[in-house]
Design an enzyme around this catalytic site. Structure first.
Site, mmCIF file in Angstrom:
data_model
loop_
_atom_site.group_PDB
_atom_site.id
_atom_site.type_symbol
_atom_site.label_atom_id
_atom_site.label_comp_id
_atom_site.label_asym_id
_atom_site.label_seq_id
_atom_site.Cartn_x
_atom_site.Cartn_y
_atom_site.Cartn_z
ATOM 1 N N GLU A 96 3.599 1.148 1.029
ATOM 2 C CA GLU A 96 4.340 1.370 2.226
ATOM 3 C C GLU A 96 5.511 2.048 2.378
ATOM 4 O OE1 GLU A 96 5.219 -2.784 2.844
ATOM 5 O OE2 GLU A 96 3.037 -3.514 2.290
ATOM 6 N N CYS A 109 12.862 3.922 3.351
ATOM 7 C CA CYS A 109 12.858 3.059 2.210
ATOM 8 C C CYS A 109 11.426 3.491 1.707
ATOM 9 C CB CYS A 109 12.717 1.641 2.563
ATOM 10 S SG CYS A 109 12.476 0.463 1.058
ATOM 11 N N CYS A 116 3.796 -4.145 -8.710
ATOM 12 C CA CYS A 116 4.766 -4.024 -9.594
ATOM 13 C C CYS A 116 4.663 -5.183 -10.691
ATOM 14 C CB CYS A 116 6.098 -4.601 -8.715
ATOM 15 S SG CYS A 116 7.520 -4.714 -9.681
ATOM 16 N N CYS A 120 8.973 -10.896 -9.800
ATOM 17 C CA CYS A 120 10.177 -11.743 -9.184
ATOM 18 C C CYS A 120 9.303 -12.797 -8.236
ATOM 19 C CB CYS A 120 10.961 -10.852 -8.259
ATOM 20 S SG CYS A 120 11.624 -9.612 -9.521
ATOM 21 N N CYS A 123 9.031 -12.327 -4.206
ATOM 22 C CA CYS A 123 8.499 -10.896 -3.818
ATOM 23 C C CYS A 123 7.291 -10.709 -3.718
ATOM 24 C CB CYS A 123 9.054 -9.683 -5.032
ATOM 25 S SG CYS A 123 8.739 -8.097 -4.356
ATOM 26 N N GLY A 165 7.305 -1.649 -6.055
ATOM 27 C CA GLY A 165 7.540 -1.101 -7.527
ATOM 28 C C GLY A 165 8.907 -1.120 -8.108
ATOM 29 N N GLU A 166 9.020 -0.962 -9.384
ATOM 30 C CA GLU A 166 10.129 -0.790 -10.071
ATOM 31 C C GLU A 166 10.659 0.673 -10.351
ATOM 32 O OE1 GLU A 166 13.008 -2.179 -10.969
ATOM 33 O OE2 GLU A 166 13.499 -0.627 -12.044
ATOM 34 N N SER A 220 19.353 -5.585 -8.637
ATOM 35 C CA SER A 220 18.947 -6.773 -8.476
ATOM 36 C C SER A 220 18.991 -7.965 -9.408
ATOM 37 C CB SER A 220 17.377 -6.739 -8.056
ATOM 38 O OG SER A 220 17.174 -5.612 -7.227
ATOM 39 N N HIS A 222 20.279 -11.353 -8.496
ATOM 40 C CA HIS A 222 19.615 -12.657 -7.824
ATOM 41 C C HIS A 222 20.209 -13.998 -8.709
ATOM 42 C CE1 HIS A 222 17.488 -9.812 -6.051
ATOM 43 N NE2 HIS A 222 16.478 -9.472 -6.870
ATOM 44 N N ASN A 296 13.398 -12.997 2.988
ATOM 45 C CA ASN A 296 12.519 -12.872 4.072
ATOM 46 C C ASN A 296 11.014 -13.598 3.522
ATOM 47 O OD1 ASN A 296 13.728 -10.714 5.410
ATOM 48 N ND2 ASN A 296 13.096 -9.350 4.010
ATOM 49 N N CYS A 339 9.372 -5.711 1.990
ATOM 50 C CA CYS A 339 8.753 -5.036 0.993
ATOM 51 C C CYS A 339 7.298 -5.616 0.448
ATOM 52 C CB CYS A 339 9.833 -5.247 -0.325
ATOM 53 S SG CYS A 339 9.094 -4.409 -1.702
HETATM 54 N N1 SAH Z 1 12.230 -3.238 -8.292
HETATM 55 C C1 SAH Z 1 13.392 -2.824 -7.620
HETATM 56 C C2 SAH Z 1 13.439 -2.377 -6.109
HETATM 57 C C3 SAH Z 1 12.175 -2.668 -5.367
HETATM 58 S S1 SAH Z 1 12.879 -4.352 -4.535
HETATM 59 C C4 SAH Z 1 14.500 -4.106 -7.609
HETATM 60 O O1 SAH Z 1 14.052 -4.993 -8.017
HETATM 61 O O2 SAH Z 1 15.409 -3.711 -7.132
HETATM 62 C C5 SAH Z 1 14.048 -4.114 -3.622
HETATM 63 C C6 SAH Z 1 14.929 -5.129 -3.085
HETATM 64 O O3 SAH Z 1 14.080 -5.928 -2.359
HETATM 65 C C7 SAH Z 1 15.549 -5.957 -4.440
HETATM 66 O O4 SAH Z 1 16.504 -6.157 -4.325
HETATM 67 C C8 SAH Z 1 14.468 -7.217 -4.420
HETATM 68 O O5 SAH Z 1 14.882 -8.254 -4.804
HETATM 69 C C9 SAH Z 1 14.294 -7.536 -2.754
HETATM 70 N N2 SAH Z 1 13.264 -8.126 -2.198
HETATM 71 C C10 SAH Z 1 11.910 -8.294 -2.790
HETATM 72 N N3 SAH Z 1 11.433 -9.166 -1.959
HETATM 73 C C11 SAH Z 1 12.273 -9.725 -1.008
HETATM 74 C C12 SAH Z 1 12.045 -10.962 -0.016
HETATM 75 N N4 SAH Z 1 10.962 -11.448 0.010
HETATM 76 N N5 SAH Z 1 13.110 -11.035 0.639
HETATM 77 C C13 SAH Z 1 14.329 -10.473 0.518
HETATM 78 N N6 SAH Z 1 14.407 -9.531 -0.551
HETATM 79 C C14 SAH Z 1 13.520 -9.057 -1.519
#
Ligand code: SAH
Length: 358
Positions: A96, A109, A116, A120, A123, A165-166, A220, A222, A296, A339
């Site tokens: 995407e 983006c 991935c 997390c 996610c 992805g990372e 990230s 968290h 989200n 995402c």
């Molecule tokens: N892997 C990388 C980049 C992709 S995620 C990372 O971890 O940063 C990009 C951002 O979107 C990260 O901060 C991630 O925690 C956040 N993200 C992923 N899923 C989400 C969700 N359901 N709601 C809000 N933020 C989210």
């Protein structure tokens, strides 16, 4: 259905590699810059449109490369003019890419992997694990596809590497893509307008700090302690917050770029006042910025964003603790723009999405 192996995308080649290809094909080396200008600056869809390139060279290009190796299988436009593309890659996998509009800013983006491996818990991207990393061309193609959707007066101004992805697990292919975006003969997007978001891989953060380009780095985080972080970000088990902060400090020292810490707020999990206090004490002495992201919703997951007063309280505690903080605005809510959600729907429906045209 998986497509047959196809020609490589021309975007896989760096400026030097394309110049070398020209040389090997008995072409003047300036042709390389000419070709790149058409790809990155002029929004062409086919080699045929490259008018100042000799017809014979255009034919050779056609035989050896794809200009675009992916196919747009879904295109959604939200009421706030956020747009999202679902791209089908040559092997049938999907990624995407999202365009966000804010005043004159046009931010894309991009994804760096199919799925991935980080896992997390909030996610959508990691729910089906990691399939593979994207090539340099597949990363660039996402931006080029979006670029071609813009009106003639619009320009891509910012890139955030925050899609599926990372990114730091695919630095090898990501860095050449970012170089092309940054180069004058590429898209000319300044390094300060490019942000890489990472789960926090310390060795890779150091590698990036030595690359010589001061991209923005977003980590990230968290959670403010390792017990909680390992619950939310399982990869943390082998890393730990202190190592990440140390690597991020090095990044700041080497590049002069203030690091952003992303913090997804999960109701009842990491959004309590004591978490905000702990976070403030971790970051107050650092030149850091916190970006709070209310979760989200993802259908498969039971986490949710906190109520507004909780978010405000969390923000206030950080501010009082001397930390810079912003709350991220939600974009494209009506098109599943978070995402990984569109790819997940695609996987579930097993190729049954009817393409939307624009
Ligand atoms: N892997 C990388 C980049 C992709 S995620 C990372 O971890 O940063 C990009 C951002 O979107 C990260 O901060 C991630 O925690 C956040 N993200 C992923 N899923 C989400 C969700 N359901 N709601 C809000 N933020 C989210």
């Amino acid at each position: 259905m998986t497509q047959k192996p196809t020609l490589p995308p021309i975007t896989n080649l760096s400026r030097a590699e394309l110049a070398q290809w020209c040389e090997e094909n008995d072409q003047a080396s300036f042709r390389s810059d000419q070709i790149r200008k058409w790809i990155y600056g002029k929004r062409v869809h086919q080699f045929e449109e490259m008018h100042d390139i000799p017809a014979s060279l255009r034919e050779t290009l056609e035989k050896e490369f794809h200009l675009f190796a992916s196919e747009i299988v879904d295109h959604r436009i939200a009421s706030d003019r956020t747009e999202k593309l679902l791209l089908k890659l040559h092997d049938g996998e999907h990624v995407e890419t999202v365009l966000m509009r804010e005043t004159s800013r046009r931010t894309v983006c991009i994804s760096t992997q199919v799925g991935c491996a980080m896992g997390c818990v909030f996610c959508a991207s990691g729910l089906l694990g990691l399939k593979r990393s994207l090539s340099t061309g597949e990363i660039l193609e996402q931006i080029l596809r979006i670029d071609r959707l813009l009106s003639p007066t619009e320009r891509i101004t910012n890139i955030v590497v925050m899609g599926i992805g990372e990114p730091l697990a695919n630095l090898k292919n990501l860095l050449p893509a970012l170089e092309t975006l940054n180069e004058k003969g590429g898209m000319g997007i300044g390094v300060r307008r490019i942000t890489i978001s990472t789960v926090g891989l310390p060795d890779k953060i150091i590698e990036l700090s030595n690359f010589g380009k001061a991209f923005n780095l977003a980590v990230s985080l968290h959670a403010p302690n390792d017990t909680l972080r390992t619950e939310i970000v399982p990869i943390n088990k082998n890393i730990g917050i202190q190592k990440i902060l140390k690597a991020a400090d090095t990044y700041f020292e080497k590049t002069g770029r203030r690091v952003t810490y992303e913090y997804v707020l999960l109701a009842g999990k990491n959004d309590q006042p004591e978490h905000a206090k702990q976070l403030a004490s971790l970051l107050r002495k650092r030149n850091a910025h916190v970006n709070l992201i209310p979760m989200n919703d993802v259908e498969e997951l039971s986490f949710h964003k906190p109520l507004e007063p909780q978010t405000q309280e969390f923000t206030k505690i950080l501010e009082q603790g001397g930390v810079n903080v912003t709350v991220r605005k939600r974009k494209g809510a009506d098109i599943d723009a978070a995402c990984g959600q569109l790819r997940l729907i695609q996987e579930k429906e097993n190729d049954s999405i009817v393409p939307l045209t624009t």
